[in-house]
Write a protein that holds these residues in place. Structure first.
Motif, mmCIF file in Angstrom:
data_model
loop_
_atom_site.group_PDB
_atom_site.id
_atom_site.type_symbol
_atom_site.label_atom_id
_atom_site.label_comp_id
_atom_site.label_asym_id
_atom_site.label_seq_id
_atom_site.Cartn_x
_atom_site.Cartn_y
_atom_site.Cartn_z
ATOM 1 N N UNK A 57 0.755 -1.089 0.125
ATOM 2 C CA UNK A 57 -0.149 -0.049 0.049
ATOM 3 C C UNK A 57 0.785 1.270 0.108
ATOM 4 N N UNK A 58 0.606 2.208 -0.860
ATOM 5 C CA UNK A 58 1.287 3.418 -0.986
ATOM 6 C C UNK A 58 0.527 4.219 -0.031
ATOM 7 N N UNK A 59 0.992 5.579 0.317
ATOM 8 C CA UNK A 59 0.490 6.409 0.873
ATOM 9 C C UNK A 59 -0.141 7.640 0.138
ATOM 10 N N UNK A 60 -1.164 8.279 0.519
ATOM 11 C CA UNK A 60 -2.106 9.150 -0.307
ATOM 12 C C UNK A 60 -1.224 10.130 -0.902
ATOM 13 N N UNK A 61 -1.462 10.484 -2.246
ATOM 14 C CA UNK A 61 -0.379 11.300 -2.971
ATOM 15 C C UNK A 61 1.034 11.285 -2.516
ATOM 16 N N UNK A 62 1.390 9.963 -2.414
ATOM 17 C CA UNK A 62 3.030 9.827 -2.442
ATOM 18 C C UNK A 62 3.361 8.660 -3.237
ATOM 19 N N UNK A 63 3.405 8.998 -4.511
ATOM 20 C CA UNK A 63 3.602 7.696 -5.352
ATOM 21 C C UNK A 63 5.074 6.983 -4.831
ATOM 22 N N UNK A 64 5.152 5.573 -4.890
ATOM 23 C CA UNK A 64 6.263 4.847 -4.491
ATOM 24 C C UNK A 64 6.602 4.969 -3.045
ATOM 25 N N UNK A 65 5.862 5.623 -2.283
ATOM 26 C CA UNK A 65 6.453 5.732 -0.816
ATOM 27 C C UNK A 65 6.294 4.618 -0.052
ATOM 28 N N UNK A 66 5.975 3.335 -0.529
ATOM 29 C CA UNK A 66 6.079 2.004 0.091
ATOM 30 C C UNK A 66 7.489 1.654 -0.056
ATOM 31 N N UNK A 67 8.445 2.296 -0.834
ATOM 32 C CA UNK A 67 9.821 2.149 -0.595
ATOM 33 C C UNK A 67 10.706 3.066 0.367
ATOM 34 N N UNK A 68 10.081 3.900 0.709
ATOM 35 C CA UNK A 68 10.812 4.741 1.579
ATOM 36 C C UNK A 68 11.373 4.121 2.745
ATOM 37 N N UNK A 69 12.285 4.839 3.612
ATOM 38 C CA UNK A 69 12.619 4.462 4.668
ATOM 39 C C UNK A 69 12.030 4.658 5.915
ATOM 40 N N UNK A 70 11.677 4.025 6.927
ATOM 41 C CA UNK A 70 10.702 4.510 8.155
ATOM 42 C C UNK A 70 11.337 4.026 9.369
ATOM 43 N N UNK A 71 10.688 4.700 10.329
ATOM 44 C CA UNK A 71 10.889 4.138 11.721
ATOM 45 C C UNK A 71 9.601 3.425 12.033
ATOM 46 N N UNK A 72 9.693 2.201 12.320
ATOM 47 C CA UNK A 72 8.399 1.477 12.602
ATOM 48 C C UNK A 72 7.642 2.167 13.843
ATOM 49 N N UNK A 73 8.137 2.654 14.737
ATOM 50 C CA UNK A 73 7.564 3.199 15.981
ATOM 51 C C UNK A 73 8.690 4.207 16.691
ATOM 52 N N UNK A 74 8.125 4.879 17.738
ATOM 53 C CA UNK A 74 8.864 6.004 18.368
ATOM 54 C C UNK A 74 10.148 5.416 19.086
#
Length: 541
Positions: free
Chosen positions: A337-354
């Protein structure tokens, strides 16, 4: 009749466990086609859908499909005073075409090739970059110098064998009408490739060498798309998946509303059993056999009418039609799933939680993160709804030679995708502004760092902000999820075909052999254009 029917069920039961788990990995890169430069389509009507994470193909050898229907109609009554039964075996194969157009379905911005650059220097000649390399965990010794072009050329190849059994029973002597039974199944091998390739313009001095112990990064985009830390969304051109399984088992019972010498009309209902495989999203454009394990409830009407007969030359012309509808029951799958208005946001680096963000700050570790594909690959409920198929054809016979030309229309609505479980708003996108651990940002895009204007952690703390409030303000909420990106949109396709055969109806057990081909096409990039060829043999008794 009962003995024949039980024998067929036994064949199906034996075939299912043998084929259901067959899987292989092809070491070739699809005949070297990954290295071909495919230009972006010029027609904007071809690229109405972009940045989708899943593609659903129309299964071959289904109801109304030319490889199954052509020249096999009414073969159960080919033998006079027989058991009114017939079988056919079909070998078929096909391949999709127009790979550049199909690439735009998966990629952002309607492009089949993307410019890759570092967030520190977005300039790419006279244009800006399309993708920031940092989000794919690509780190090199001279990060700002890295520059490459990645291309996609998706293609699917299918080979298979199908079997069909037809039987008429309980015929009424006065009207000649009877009940009908049809059973069909096929075994298919499906191979999909994304046709990925990368042209590195500047490698930035190679993969980063000054790394903390245990940290693994990629040196280019080809390595990034197949890195072991990714649980979903991978692309590995050197090892694409191919699956071989029992595609489907379809059975229906009908009744002949009309049965005259010059015209016939029949209605039926039936069921399609889910014997293929489910969507797992481990690989982008993964091979799917059958109908993604959806149970199908079928109904339809088919008929024929003699248009012309010439007894002197033993020739005739017959019109056929077949209208079929199928309701696919909702099931559970894994989709990206992508994020709204963010094409290819699924490939971004993230923190899973605080807690992970705090740990990165405490350890001053810019490489502590969770791949976005691991967070945004979710268990979902998928409802495909109704599919509609219409087939119409003309059959010409002269002596023992038969030929058919026809057209098939297929339509399917938008898939409805819903989360199976409620979304927990704990993850946040890591900002690429600087290398300070803990920076997160809701507005970050895959292709832009907004000239360093991201609202960073340092700016928040300097202004007297609270760390916890800062992180909570940037978490991904359920409303941020673009469930449409995980669904295949409404589609239509058109198929034209021709079949040529020869029949021996004067034998004790009539025989038919035939060969044919078709081409399927659609108006937009959410439909795979493809050719299919087949050969078949039938027996009546």
């Amino acid at each position: 009749m009962n003995r024949n029917f039980l024998t067929l069920l036994l064949v199906v039961a034996l075939a299912a466990p043998v084929t259901a788990q067959s899987e292989s990995c092809d070491s070739s890169c699809d005949d070297g086609a990954c290295k071909v430069v495919i230009a972006m389509p010029c027609d904007p009507c071809d690229t109405v859908v972009t940045s989708r994470t899943h593609f659903t193909d129309r299964p071959l050898f289904g109801l109304c499909s030319p490889e199954r229907e052509s020249l096999y109609r009414n073969r159960a009554i080919a033998r006079e005073d027989g058991c009114q039964s017939a079988v056919q075996a079909v070998i078929f194969g096909g391949r999709t075409t127009d790979r550049g157009r199909m690439a735009t379905y998966f990629t952002p911005f309607g492009k089949s090739e993307l410019r890759v650059k570092s967030a520190g220097d977005l300039t790419f000649g006279e244009r800006d970059a399309d993708v920031l390399v940092e989000y794919f965990n690509v780190f090199v010794n001279n990060q700002d110098a890295y520059k490459s072009i990645i291309r996609f050329a998706p293609r699917q190849s299918v080979v298979g064998g199908g079997f069909t059994f037809d039987h008429r029973f309980a015929e009424c002597e006065e009207t000649g009408r009877a009940f009908t039974f049809n059973l069909a199944f096929s075994v298919q091998r499906v191979k999909n490739t994304m046709g990925f390739s990368e042209t590195i313009i500047n490698d930035g001095g190679g993969v980063l060498t000054d790394l903390p112990a245990g940290v693994v990064v990629a040196g280019n985009m080809e390595e990034a798309f197949k890195q072991a830390s990714w649980e979903c969304g991978k692309i590995d051109c050197a090892c694409e998946k191919a699956k071989t399984r029992l595609a489907s088992i379809e059975a229906n019972v009908g009744y002949e509303v009309l049965n005259h010498d010059t015209c016939k009309l029949e209605s039926y209902f039936g069921i399609s059993l889910p014997t293929g495989n489910k969507v797992r999203s481990t690989f982008l454009y993964e091979p799917i056999i059958g109908q993604e394990k959806h149970v199908g409830l079928m109904f339809g009407t088919k008929g024929s009418m003699h248009l012309w007969d010439d007894e002197a030359r033993d020739a005739s012309l017959t019109y056929h039609f077949h209208i079929s509808g199928q309701y696919l029951v909702r099931n559970k799958q894994h989709r990206l799933i992508d994020i709204v208005n963010k094409p290819w946001s699924r490939f971004m680096r993230m923190y899973k939680d605080r807690d992970q963000a705090l740990l990165a700050i405490t350890n001053d570790d810019p490489f502590l993160y969770t791949p976005g594909v691991n967070i945004l690959c979710r268990s979902v409920k998928v409802k495909p709804g109704f599919t509609r198929t219409f087939n119409t054809a003309l059959t010409y016979e002269r002596c023992n030679v038969v030929a058919e030309a026809g057209y098939t229309f297929f339509a399917r609505p938008d898939e409805c995708v819903e989360l199976e479980c409620p979304w927990e708003p704990t993850a946040a996108i890591i900002s690429v502004e600087g290398s300070t651990p803990g920076n997160v940002d809701r507005v970050q895009q895959i292709n832009d760092n907004f000239d360093g204007l991201n609202n960073s952690l340092a700016q928040q703390i300097a202004g007297g902000g609270d760390l916890i409030d800062y992180y909570n303000d940037h978490v991904i909420t359920e409303c941020d999820l673009d469930l449409v990106s995980a669904a295949h949109p409404c589609m239509t396709s058109h198929t034209v075909y021709g079949t040529l055969g020869y029949k021996w109806d004067d034998r004790e057990y009539p025989i038919l052999v035939a060969t044919g081909g078709s081409y399927e096409f659609g108006p937009h990039n959410n439909t795979a254009n493809r050719w299919t060829i087949w050969a078949k043999a039938g027996l009546s008794w």
